[in-house]
Design an enzyme around this catalytic site. Structure first.
Site, PDB file in Angstrom:
ATOM      1  CG  ASN A 188      -1.751   1.452   1.333  1.00  0.00           C
ATOM      2  OD1 ASN A 188      -1.789   1.857   0.304  1.00  0.00           O
ATOM      3  ND2 ASN A 188      -2.341   1.327   2.468  1.00  0.00           N
TER       4      ASN A 188
ATOM      5  CE  LYS B 231      -0.041   3.559   4.632  1.00  0.00           C
ATOM      6  NZ  LYS B 231      -0.213   3.780   6.005  1.00  0.00           N
TER       7      LYS B 231
ATOM      8  CG  HIS C  10      -5.889   2.182   5.107  1.00  0.00           C
ATOM      9  ND1 HIS C  10      -5.418   3.181   5.984  1.00  0.00           N
ATOM     10  CD2 HIS C  10      -4.815   1.179   4.828  1.00  0.00           C
ATOM     11  CE1 HIS C  10      -4.101   2.638   6.207  1.00  0.00           C
ATOM     12  NE2 HIS C  10      -3.917   1.687   5.659  1.00  0.00           N
TER      13      HIS C  10
ATOM     14  CD  GLU D 200      -3.044   5.946   6.627  1.00  0.00           C
ATOM     15  OE1 GLU D 200      -3.137   5.892   5.340  1.00  0.00           O
ATOM     16  OE2 GLU D 200      -2.154   5.323   7.166  1.00  0.00           O
TER      17      GLU D 200
ATOM     18  CD  GLU E 252      -3.723  -2.265   7.543  1.00  0.00           C
ATOM     19  OE1 GLU E 252      -2.545  -2.646   6.942  1.00  0.00           O
ATOM     20  OE2 GLU E 252      -4.318  -1.203   7.263  1.00  0.00           O
TER      21      GLU E 252
ATOM     22  N   GLY F 187       2.336   2.445  10.664  1.00  0.00           N
ATOM     23  CA  GLY F 187       3.398   3.458  10.412  1.00  0.00           C
ATOM     24  C   GLY F 187       4.010   4.051  11.731  1.00  0.00           C
TER      25      GLY F 187
ATOM     26  CB  SER G 212       5.188  -1.678  12.026  1.00  0.00           C
ATOM     27  OG  SER G 212       4.976  -0.387  12.167  1.00  0.00           O
TER      28      SER G 212
HETATM   29  C1  PEP Z   1      -1.007   0.326   6.061  1.00  0.00           C
HETATM   30  O1  PEP Z   1      -1.091   1.502   6.069  1.00  0.00           O
HETATM   31  O2  PEP Z   1      -1.748  -0.444   5.523  1.00  0.00           O
HETATM   32  C2  PEP Z   1       0.347  -0.020   6.992  1.00  0.00           C
HETATM   33  C3  PEP Z   1       0.270  -1.439   7.367  1.00  0.00           C
HETATM   34  O3  PEP Z   1       1.139   0.658   7.049  1.00  0.00           O
HETATM   35  P1  PEP Z   1       2.663   0.251   7.732  1.00  0.00           P
HETATM   36  O4  PEP Z   1       3.177  -0.829   7.175  1.00  0.00           O
HETATM   37  O5  PEP Z   1       3.530   1.645   7.298  1.00  0.00           O
HETATM   38  O6  PEP Z   1       2.565   0.384   9.166  1.00  0.00           O
END
Ligand code: PEP
Length: 252
Positions: A10, A12, A96, A98, A168, A174, A214
């Site tokens: 992803n 983003k 998601h 976000e 998630e 992040g 992460s």
């Molecule tokens: C995401 O935004 O779906 C995500 C898992 O980000 P990160 O791997 O940077 O934590």
């Protein structure tokens, strides 16, 4: 039996068209020998067609990061599932955190998007997960159940494989903080049980449940080794071809 892992990048709101194409050109040779893992890239909308062209008919799929639920119409600034299919997408990330957090996406929208994606032949990658506060108050399972049941209300699946769920935890996205493999497995197992309750256990066994938050080259293998973790949704560590390729090659 463990399913074939599915690893999704992803990106983003990162990368121009040429940066996306450069990534693909560097990345494909790095993973050309990997045959037992499914992979998808989710670039920004502006790069979808260029990435589709750069990927060609190979084994890496294309995903979008969001969509509107209508096929077309007066929805300025939105992109429809028909357009995503036309651009070469097979998958679309929906709900998601976000989008929920910064764009006020609620359960009604998420549920309409899941239904619309399935109708149009796109595989929704439905994201669920609790915030840090919710975890600390012991509400993880309650939140995940509400999000999952809300998004899947009224949905009928054929085999279960046409749906992907991504767990998630918002506190791990992040932040560099990853759920331990055991913490993630506990929630994945719970999600599998909920899916079985909604769609039956055969269908639930066919749905891939990804972990996101992460994921890095160093922790991918231990996460993917857990019984109900069928892959990963990767943000930050998917932006560099070498780092994402190491995650795809988590088996070594
Ligand atoms: C995401 O935004 O779906 C995500 C898992 O980000 P990160 O791997 O940077 O934590």
């Amino acid at each position: 039996m463990k399913k074939r892992p599915f690893i999704v990048a992803n990106w983003k709101m990162n990368k121009t068209i040429s940066e996306c194409v450069d990534f693909v050109e560097e990345f494909l040779p790095l993973v050309s020998m990997v045959e037992d893992v499914d992979v998808a890239l989710a670039p920004p909308f502006t790069s979808l067609t260029a990435v589709a062209r750069a990927l060609g008919p190979g084994r890496v799929s294309l995903a979008a990061q969001n969509m509107h639920w209508e096929e077309s119409g007066a929805f300025t600034g939105e992109i429809s599932p028909v357009m995503l299919r036309d651009a070469g997408c097979g998958y679309v990330i929906i709900g998601h955190s976000e989008r929920r957090q910064y764009f006020g996406e609620g359960e009604g929208e998420v549920s309409r998007k899941v239904a619309s994606a399935l109708r149009e032949g796109l595989v929704p990658i439905l994201c669920v997960g609790e915030t840090l506060g919710e975890r600390e108050y012991g509400k993880t399972f309650e939140v995940v159940e509400r999000q999952l049941r809300g998004a899947l209300d009224g949905i009928v699946l054929e085999s279960g494989a046409e749906l992907v769920v991504a767990y998630e935890p918002v506190w791990a996205i992040g932040t560099g903080k990853t759920a331990t493999p055991e913490e993630a497995q506990e929630v994945h197992h719970f999600i599998r049980g909920l899916l079985a309750n909604i769609f039956g256990s055969e269908s639930a066994g066919n749905t891939r449940i990804l972990y996101g938050g992460s994921v890095k080259p160093d922790n991918a293998a231990s996460l993917m080794g857990m019984a109900d973790i069928d892959g990963g949704l990767v943000g930050g560590a998917s932006l560099q071809p070498e780092s994402f390729a190491r995650i795809v090659k988590f088996r070594g």
